[in-house]
Design a protein around this motif. Structure first.
Motif, mmCIF file in Angstrom:
data_model
loop_
_atom_site.group_PDB
_atom_site.id
_atom_site.type_symbol
_atom_site.label_atom_id
_atom_site.label_comp_id
_atom_site.label_asym_id
_atom_site.label_seq_id
_atom_site.Cartn_x
_atom_site.Cartn_y
_atom_site.Cartn_z
ATOM 1 N N TYR A 13 -12.644 -6.129 0.165
ATOM 2 C CA TYR A 13 -11.786 -7.229 0.595
ATOM 3 C C TYR A 13 -12.702 -8.293 1.164
ATOM 4 O O TYR A 13 -13.417 -8.051 2.129
ATOM 5 C CB TYR A 13 -10.787 -6.766 1.647
ATOM 6 C CG TYR A 13 -9.760 -5.808 1.094
ATOM 7 C CD1 TYR A 13 -8.851 -6.236 0.131
ATOM 8 C CD2 TYR A 13 -9.723 -4.493 1.502
ATOM 9 C CE1 TYR A 13 -7.926 -5.367 -0.405
ATOM 10 C CE2 TYR A 13 -8.798 -3.609 0.978
ATOM 11 C CZ TYR A 13 -7.892 -4.058 0.027
ATOM 12 O OH TYR A 13 -6.984 -3.194 -0.498
ATOM 13 N N ARG A 47 -3.965 4.181 -1.266
ATOM 14 C CA ARG A 47 -3.299 3.093 -2.003
ATOM 15 C C ARG A 47 -3.870 2.950 -3.416
ATOM 16 O O ARG A 47 -3.138 2.723 -4.371
ATOM 17 C CB ARG A 47 -3.444 1.763 -1.254
ATOM 18 C CG ARG A 47 -2.540 1.640 -0.024
ATOM 19 C CD ARG A 47 -2.749 0.312 0.689
ATOM 20 N NE ARG A 47 -2.498 -0.842 -0.173
ATOM 21 C CZ ARG A 47 -1.297 -1.345 -0.425
ATOM 22 N NH1 ARG A 47 -0.236 -0.804 0.122
ATOM 23 N NH2 ARG A 47 -1.155 -2.384 -1.213
ATOM 24 N N LEU A 52 -1.369 1.124 -6.077
ATOM 25 C CA LEU A 52 -0.813 -0.012 -5.333
ATOM 26 C C LEU A 52 -1.851 -1.083 -5.078
ATOM 27 O O LEU A 52 -1.570 -2.120 -4.501
ATOM 28 C CB LEU A 52 -0.246 0.465 -3.990
ATOM 29 C CG LEU A 52 0.937 1.403 -4.100
ATOM 30 C CD1 LEU A 52 1.323 1.940 -2.737
ATOM 31 C CD2 LEU A 52 2.117 0.675 -4.731
ATOM 32 N N SER A 53 -3.052 -0.793 -5.520
ATOM 33 C CA SER A 53 -4.148 -1.712 -5.314
ATOM 34 C C SER A 53 -5.103 -1.447 -6.460
ATOM 35 O O SER A 53 -5.243 -0.307 -6.900
ATOM 36 C CB SER A 53 -4.799 -1.385 -3.965
ATOM 37 O OG SER A 53 -5.837 -2.272 -3.704
ATOM 38 N N GLU A 54 -5.711 -2.512 -6.976
ATOM 39 C CA GLU A 54 -6.560 -2.325 -8.142
ATOM 40 C C GLU A 54 -8.007 -2.169 -7.709
ATOM 41 O O GLU A 54 -8.514 -3.006 -6.964
ATOM 42 C CB GLU A 54 -6.409 -3.523 -9.082
ATOM 43 C CG GLU A 54 -6.744 -3.168 -10.498
ATOM 44 C CD GLU A 54 -6.232 -4.243 -11.454
ATOM 45 O OE1 GLU A 54 -6.993 -4.620 -12.336
ATOM 46 O OE2 GLU A 54 -5.094 -4.696 -11.280
ATOM 47 N N ASP A 56 -12.078 -2.297 -7.690
ATOM 48 C CA ASP A 56 -13.066 -3.193 -8.294
ATOM 49 C C ASP A 56 -13.792 -2.467 -9.409
ATOM 50 O O ASP A 56 -14.129 -3.053 -10.430
ATOM 51 C CB ASP A 56 -14.061 -3.661 -7.230
ATOM 52 C CG ASP A 56 -13.369 -4.470 -6.145
ATOM 53 O OD1 ASP A 56 -12.293 -5.030 -6.430
ATOM 54 O OD2 ASP A 56 -13.885 -4.523 -5.017
ATOM 55 N N ALA A 71 0.061 4.464 -13.399
ATOM 56 C CA ALA A 71 0.483 4.760 -12.023
ATOM 57 C C ALA A 71 1.941 5.201 -11.977
ATOM 58 O O ALA A 71 2.313 6.077 -11.202
ATOM 59 C CB ALA A 71 0.276 3.523 -11.152
ATOM 60 N N ARG A 72 2.763 4.613 -12.837
ATOM 61 C CA ARG A 72 4.183 4.944 -12.808
ATOM 62 C C ARG A 72 4.408 6.430 -13.123
ATOM 63 O O ARG A 72 5.131 7.116 -12.412
ATOM 64 C CB ARG A 72 4.931 4.059 -13.805
ATOM 65 C CG ARG A 72 6.388 4.323 -13.811
ATOM 66 C CD ARG A 72 7.317 3.132 -13.868
ATOM 67 N NE ARG A 72 7.127 2.122 -14.858
ATOM 68 C CZ ARG A 72 7.717 0.926 -14.766
ATOM 69 N NH1 ARG A 72 8.466 0.619 -13.743
ATOM 70 N NH2 ARG A 72 7.556 0.042 -15.689
ATOM 71 N N ARG A 75 3.075 8.482 -10.167
ATOM 72 C CA ARG A 75 3.922 8.423 -8.970
ATOM 73 C C ARG A 75 5.203 9.234 -9.118
ATOM 74 O O ARG A 75 5.764 9.699 -8.134
ATOM 75 C CB ARG A 75 4.298 6.969 -8.667
ATOM 76 C CG ARG A 75 3.235 6.233 -7.885
ATOM 77 C CD ARG A 75 3.818 4.916 -7.421
ATOM 78 N NE ARG A 75 2.967 3.797 -7.771
ATOM 79 C CZ ARG A 75 3.415 2.557 -7.949
ATOM 80 N NH1 ARG A 75 4.703 2.282 -7.834
ATOM 81 N NH2 ARG A 75 2.581 1.594 -8.234
ATOM 82 N N PRO A 82 4.164 8.051 4.325
ATOM 83 C CA PRO A 82 3.303 6.953 4.752
ATOM 84 C C PRO A 82 3.048 6.977 6.266
ATOM 85 O O PRO A 82 3.745 7.658 7.005
ATOM 86 C CB PRO A 82 4.112 5.715 4.371
ATOM 87 C CG PRO A 82 5.522 6.160 4.459
ATOM 88 C CD PRO A 82 5.536 7.624 4.093
#
Lengths: 303, 263
Positions: A13, A47, A52-54, A56, A71-72, A75, A82
């Protein structure tokens, strides 16, 4: 079979590399602890594994599905507890389970058939029609855990499942989690309660600054990194005692806050010496996972 | 260098959006009566108060009694208000305060489905509001012919356009206070410049031209003739503008929501 495989995973990030080349392999049916200080990259890793997050770079395979591409599908077979409570405050206990099940595309009839078991598991049978706001913190956690089971998941992600709970509530959660592993579900647990990890996890990985710095069974890590005996010394005279005697009498002596931790193979001499002191108090105990954690991740405060 | 704009990838909504729609409907059914009253009371009071009170002092407005003129405007403005409130205050609660979206995203549902579900839900609520005003207007004898049934699809598309715009605000918003800017700077001026309360021809020429860019103008341009019994002029253009607003705003809202939530 491997339920989770992560290879050379990276995520930044801005200029901050939160996950920095992480490798993990988790076998089916294992309760796996992901340990690390705040900001070590635990939640980001979860995540990423949920898509939920790609990332790098790097690879993620969950139950054989490549994430984030599939992912679907992944999941659909995962249950998540959480860190932040996100039960639906507009609904009752029962409705929370029903509505959450609907997100998985389950038929109302099938969810309804599962509800009695889920409520019993959560110890909330008598609260079926209660509003969420009337539940205690422990009840909410148990409901969140039951909600994560609505799709009968093979793999569960639990992000600090017992944070903020009183001891009774924690023990109840632990008992439930053991039940889930005994049913053959794979559990990935993040926590910074080392006693929790030591009790529940078959294997743990300690991560810091987005990297894995140790992995093994709790017992392996303790014998590998720490002398078997620990004497914790505190009180007004602790500093003077440690400087004049404690440091030289133990293999290693560390200070955290105002407590001195003396690590040694044989604590008899130290304990005898301490018994003659009037101004110190001490605790003699076997080494545990928290000692490993502090040794590997350092003793300074993390914010 | 890797160019990376995942937020603006094409939306891939699926029929799973219906689960989010159903969730919101289930909450709504618990509060349906007060919610409907709240949605209806405000526009009705304005419509009846201004329509009969102010209307009594006015000659016919563009060839019709003022109350009939205003009824068509009220159908559109109450649709806009309902879609805006739902897609901002309510969606923001679910996204940011209650973390309901986070919970849903742990299930096999994508953010595309969540945003689509929220948009269609807000449009559905807006549809109820617009339809309710239409029914009251019909009961008061302010609707000329069955042509007015075409108002219903127009109301839905208008609702979707304002739901998308509201969700853009929601995706950008740090707190509830942020929505006041949108209401003060966008919704209120739009209400005054789109022909809801008085004909566009009363506005200076430059403002009339600017009003052509506003979705509410096109909704009013369709709904008023339909309610007073004539086929709208340039109906295709108005429909095209509304549909474009709906698609573009939902797309931008999704891109911003991805940027915010799928970091």
């Amino acid at each position: 079979m491997r339920h989770l495989r992560v290879a050379n995973l990276r995520k930044s990030y801005d200029a901050m590399e939160v996950v920095a080349g992480l490798d993990l392999e988790i076998e089916a049916g294992v309760c796996f602890g992901l340990l690390g200080p705040n900001g070590a990259g635990k939640t980001t890793t979860l995540r990423l594994c949920l898509g939920l997050s790609e990332p790098d770079s790097g690879e993620i395979a969950i139950l054989g599905f490549a994430v984030p591409e599939h992912a679907r599908e992944a999941r659909a077979r995962i249950g998540v507890v959480p860190q932040v409570d996100n039960l639906d405050p507009d609904f009752s206990v029962r409705e929370n389970l029903l509505v959450y099940g609907s997100y998985f595309g389950l038929r109302q009839r099938d969810i309804e058939a599962r509800i009695p078991d889920l409520l019993e598991f959560a110890g909330l049978t008598s609260r079926e029609h209660a509003r969420i706001q009337t539940l205690s913190g422990g009840m909410k956690r148990r409901l969140t855990l039951a909600r994560a089971l609505v799709n009968d998941p093979q793999l569960m992600f639990l992000d600090e499942p017992s944070t903020g709970l009183d001891p009774q509530a924690r023990h109840l959660i632990w008992e439930r989690l053991r039940k889930l592993t005994s049913e053959g579900r794979t559990i990935v647990l993040t926590t910074h309660f080392m006693d929790e990890a030591e009790r529940l996890c078959h294997r743990v990985a300690i991560i810091d600054h987005g990297r894995k710095i140790a992995e093994g069974t709790p017992r392996e890590l303790i014998t590998q990194y720490i002398e078997p005996q620990v004497v914790e010394v505190y009180g007004d005279g602790a500093e003077a005692w440690a400087e004049t005697y404690g440091r030289s009498a133990s293999e290693r002596c560390e200070k955290t806050g105002e407590t001195f931790f003396c690590y040694t193979r044989d604590a008899d001499a130290i304990v005898h010496a301490l018994d003659r002191e009037s101004n110190v108090r001490y605790l003699h105990r076997p080494a545990n996972l928290e000692d490993v954690f502090l040794k590997l991740t350092g003793r300074e405060l993390r914010d | 260098m890797k160019i990376h704009l995942p937020g603006f990838l094409l939306p891939r909504p699926s029929l799973r959006f219906i689960h989010i729609w159903r969730r919101n409907r289930l909450v709504w059914t618990k509060l349906a009566i007060p919610s409907m009253l709240g949605n209806l009371a405000d526009p009705m009071l304005y419509m009846l108060g201004l329509g009969y009170g102010l209307g009594a002092m006015l000659p016919h407005v563009v060839g019709m009694p003022y109350i009939a003129f205003l009824a068509a405007g009220t159908v559109c403005s109450s649709t806009m208000m309902s879609a805006s409130f739902e897609s901002m205050y309510s969606s923001f609660s679910r996204m940011h305060v209650q973390h309901t979206w986070d919970a849903i995203l742990n299930a096999p549902v994508m953010l595309d489905d969540v945003v689509a579900g929220e948009a269609v839900w807000a449009a559905s609520k807006a549809f109820l509001s617009g339809a309710a005003v239409l029914i009251v207007a019909t009961a008061l004898g302010l609707v000329a012919s069955p042509l007015a049934l075409w108002v219903l699809p127009v109301v839905f598309i208008t609702g979707l356009a304002f739901a998308g715009l509201g969700l853009i605000m929601t995706s950008l918003s740090p707190s509830y206070d942020f929505f006041m800017y949108y209401f003060t700077l966008a919704i209120t001026p739009m209400m005054l410049a789109s022909g809801v309360f008085f004909p566009l021809s009363q506005l200076p020429a430059w403002l009339q031209a600017a009003a052509q860019a506003l979705p509410l103008t096109h909704a009013v341009a369709l709904v008023r003739p339909l309610m007073t019994g004539s086929v709208p002029q340039s109906a295709g253009v108005h429909v095209l503008v509304l549909v474009s607003y709906a698609l573009a705003s939902c797309y931008v809202a999704l891109a911003l929501a991805r940027r915010r939530l799928l970091k």
